[in-house]
Write an enzyme that holds these catalytic residues in place. Structure first.
Site, PDB file in Angstrom:
ATOM      1  N   ASP A  26       0.856  -1.181   0.000  1.00 40.54           N
ATOM      2  CA  ASP A  26       0.000   0.000   0.000  1.00 40.54           C
ATOM      3  C   ASP A  26       0.895   1.235   0.000  1.00 40.54           C
ATOM      4  OD1 ASP A  26      -3.267   0.181   0.845  1.00 40.54           O
ATOM      5  OD2 ASP A  26      -2.122   2.057   0.913  1.00 40.54           O
ATOM      6  N   ASP A  78       3.966   2.996  -4.145  1.00 39.64           N
ATOM      7  CA  ASP A  78       2.887   3.478  -5.009  1.00 39.64           C
ATOM      8  C   ASP A  78       2.842   2.566  -6.233  1.00 39.64           C
ATOM      9  OD1 ASP A  78       1.241   4.737  -6.822  1.00 39.64           O
ATOM     10  OD2 ASP A  78       1.950   6.751  -6.343  1.00 39.64           O
ATOM     11  N   TYR A 125     -14.221   6.153 -12.828  1.00 40.42           N
ATOM     12  CA  TYR A 125     -14.029   4.949 -11.996  1.00 40.42           C
ATOM     13  C   TYR A 125     -14.703   3.748 -12.659  1.00 40.42           C
ATOM     14  CZ  TYR A 125     -14.684   1.895  -7.863  1.00 40.42           C
ATOM     15  OH  TYR A 125     -14.709   0.836  -6.974  1.00 40.42           O
ATOM     16  N   THR A 153     -16.158  -0.248   4.220  1.00 37.88           N
ATOM     17  CA  THR A 153     -14.725  -0.117   4.502  1.00 37.88           C
ATOM     18  C   THR A 153     -14.476   1.238   5.167  1.00 37.88           C
ATOM     19  OG1 THR A 153     -14.378   0.827   2.311  1.00 37.88           O
ATOM     20  CG2 THR A 153     -14.109  -1.542   2.501  1.00 37.88           C
TER      21      THR A 153
HETATM   22  N1  LIG Z   1     -15.800  -0.619  -0.707  1.00 35.78           N
HETATM   23  C1  LIG Z   1     -16.638  -0.782  -1.702  1.00 35.78           C
HETATM   24  O1  LIG Z   1     -17.859  -0.550  -1.559  1.00 35.78           O
HETATM   25  C2  LIG Z   1     -16.147  -1.274  -3.033  1.00 35.78           C
HETATM   26  C3  LIG Z   1     -17.102  -1.651  -3.994  1.00 35.78           C
HETATM   27  C4  LIG Z   1     -16.674  -2.089  -5.236  1.00 35.78           C
HETATM   28  C5  LIG Z   1     -15.315  -2.193  -5.513  1.00 35.78           C
HETATM   29  N2  LIG Z   1     -14.411  -1.813  -4.570  1.00 35.78           N
HETATM   30  C6  LIG Z   1     -12.988  -1.919  -4.938  1.00 35.78           C
HETATM   31  O2  LIG Z   1     -12.315  -2.717  -3.987  1.00 35.78           O
HETATM   32  C7  LIG Z   1     -10.966  -2.266  -3.861  1.00 35.78           C
HETATM   33  C8  LIG Z   1     -10.671  -1.982  -2.408  1.00 35.78           C
HETATM   34  O3  LIG Z   1     -11.620  -1.040  -1.949  1.00 35.78           O
HETATM   35  P1  LIG Z   1     -11.742  -0.543  -0.448  1.00 35.78           P
HETATM   36  O4  LIG Z   1     -13.133  -0.110  -0.230  1.00 35.78           O
HETATM   37  O5  LIG Z   1     -11.104  -1.513   0.446  1.00 35.78           O
HETATM   38  O6  LIG Z   1     -10.933   0.810  -0.607  1.00 35.78           O
HETATM   39  P2  LIG Z   1      -9.921   1.562   0.310  1.00 35.78           P
HETATM   40  O7  LIG Z   1      -9.847   2.941  -0.204  1.00 35.78           O
HETATM   41  O8  LIG Z   1     -10.274   1.301   1.740  1.00 35.78           O
HETATM   42  O9  LIG Z   1      -8.588   0.763  -0.031  1.00 35.78           O
HETATM   43  C9  LIG Z   1      -7.852   0.948  -1.173  1.00 35.78           C
HETATM   44  C10 LIG Z   1      -6.411   0.916  -0.744  1.00 35.78           C
HETATM   45  O10 LIG Z   1      -5.610   1.064  -1.913  1.00 35.78           O
HETATM   46  C11 LIG Z   1      -4.548   1.915  -1.585  1.00 35.78           C
HETATM   47  N3  LIG Z   1      -4.023   2.539  -2.787  1.00 35.78           N
HETATM   48  C12 LIG Z   1      -4.674   3.434  -3.582  1.00 35.78           C
HETATM   49  N4  LIG Z   1      -3.848   3.799  -4.572  1.00 35.78           N
HETATM   50  C13 LIG Z   1      -2.683   3.132  -4.395  1.00 35.78           C
HETATM   51  C14 LIG Z   1      -1.449   3.115  -5.089  1.00 35.78           C
HETATM   52  N5  LIG Z   1      -1.254   3.876  -6.181  1.00 35.78           N
HETATM   53  N6  LIG Z   1      -0.452   2.333  -4.633  1.00 35.78           N
HETATM   54  C15 LIG Z   1      -0.634   1.563  -3.535  1.00 35.78           C
HETATM   55  N7  LIG Z   1      -1.778   1.549  -2.832  1.00 35.78           N
HETATM   56  C16 LIG Z   1      -2.790   2.327  -3.262  1.00 35.78           C
HETATM   57  C17 LIG Z   1      -5.111   2.943  -0.627  1.00 35.78           C
HETATM   58  O11 LIG Z   1      -4.106   3.583   0.143  1.00 35.78           O
HETATM   59  C18 LIG Z   1      -6.048   2.075   0.193  1.00 35.78           C
HETATM   60  O12 LIG Z   1      -5.416   1.582   1.367  1.00 35.78           O
HETATM   61  C19 LIG Z   1     -10.830  -1.034  -4.743  1.00 35.78           C
HETATM   62  O13 LIG Z   1     -10.274  -1.394  -5.972  1.00 35.78           O
HETATM   63  C20 LIG Z   1     -12.271  -0.583  -4.930  1.00 35.78           C
HETATM   64  O14 LIG Z   1     -12.454   0.110  -6.122  1.00 35.78           O
HETATM   65  C21 LIG Z   1     -14.782  -1.370  -3.332  1.00 35.78           C
END
Ligand SMILES: NC(=O)c1ccc[n+]([C@@H]2O[C@H](COP(=O)([O-])OP(=O)(O)OC[C@H]3O[C@@H](n4cnc5c(N)ncnc54)[C@H](O)[C@@H]3O)[C@@H](O)[C@H]2O)c1
Length: 255
Positions: free
Chosen positions: A38, A66, A158, A193
């Site tokens: 992360d 990143d 997105y 989350t």
């Molecule tokens: N939570 C939801 O309702 C939901 C629904 C559909 C899809 N998703 C997908 O599930 C995945 C996880 O979602 P989440 O809700 O746990 O989100 P979140 O924002 O809690 O977690 C995403 C993580 O990715 C990390 N991140 C972002 N860009 C980064 C980069 N360039 N390099 C390294 N780390 C990076 C962030 O720091 C974060 O910790 C995502 O791809 C999101 O699009 C989530």
């Protein structure tokens, strides 16, 4: 009893977020040797500490990078090999959101969201494929979204990246079948989350109890409920499953 990922080396990106952290913990519980990546250093440290406390003896390596930077891909694979050995499971989960109608979308937001949500997965996949092919049971799980197939107004960038993930998943499944690598996608529905708790500025317990009208189950998913389908696709239990999209959405399509 044998655990479902005993000894397997797994890389999970976005490991400090809700779904990534829940998946990291579940994979550790199931015996995997896990590299969590992360870019958010404090969140990564907190999640790694939580997992180590919850899963005694967890084989966990946390890495702050990143993933949108192309060079990070080789670095992640090298760190995984160094810590545990060649990569056998890859979960491409890191993702960002952009809340802009397409009429207002700027080149800058487009480039950033494509770099994180799509290209980071493409680069890491390419870097990990030699290991995934060599092990004979390689599995890639890409995290998309229900909005890949069911878009809404205001998040077109997105949703487009999430649709592209499904397309990339199927092309890769086609290309890699001959090399013994399975490639699948999970589309989570609304998942409670920390990101959403912060975004909505509400209490976690309040949101968890709230009625959600967009799915049959009428509630948010807990991140662990998304981690289980990811675990299944990653494991040999899904050995005949590739190119699939698993909707973990509480029954949205039925409505
Ligand atoms: N939570 C939801 O309702 C939901 C629904 C559909 C899809 N998703 C997908 O599930 C995945 C996880 O979602 P989440 O809700 O746990 O989100 P979140 O924002 O809690 O977690 C995403 C993580 O990715 C990390 N991140 C972002 N860009 C980064 C980069 N360039 N390099 C390294 N780390 C990076 C962030 O720091 C974060 O910790 C995502 O791809 C999101 O699009 C989530």
């Amino acid at each position: 009893m044998a655990r479902r990922l005993d000894g397997r080396v797994a890389v999970i990106t976005g490991g400090a977020g809700g779904i990534g952290a829940a998946t990291g913990r579940l994979f550790c519980e199931e015996g995997a040797r896990v590299v969590l990546v992360d870019r958010d250093a404090p969140a990564m440290a907190a999640v790694a500490a939580e997992i180590r406390a919850a899963v005694p003896g967890a084989a966990l390596h946390d890495l702050v990078l990143d993933t949108a930077e192309e060079a990070a891909a080789d670095r992640i694979v090298a760190e995984a090999r160094n810590a545990f050995g060649p990569v056998e499971v890859l979960v491409n989960n890191a993702g960002i959101r952009a809340y802009e109608p397409l009429a207002e979308a700027t080149a800058e937001t487009w480039q950033r969201i494509i770099a994180v949500n799509l290209l980071s997965h493409a680069h890491l996949t390419r870097a990990a494929l030699p290991d995934l092919r060599a092990c004979g049971h390689g599995s890639i799980v890409n995290i998309s979204s229900t909005h890949a197939v069911n878009p809404r107004p205001g998040m077109g960038q997105y949703d487009a990246t999430k649709a592209a993930i499904l397309s990339m998943t199927r092309s890769l499944a086609f290309e890699e079948a001959a090399h013994g690598v399975r490639v699948n996608a999970v589309c989570p529905g609304l998942t409670l989350t920390p990101f959403h708790v912060r975004r909505l500025g509400r209490d976690h317990a309040d949101l968890a109890a709230e009625r959600v009208d967009n799915c049959l189950l009428r509630r948010w998913a807990d991140p662990r409920e998304i981690a289980f389908p990811i675990l299944w696709l990653a494991s040999d239990e899904a050995s005949y499953v590739t190119g699939a999209t698993l909707m973990a959405d509480g029954g949205q399509k039925v409505l």
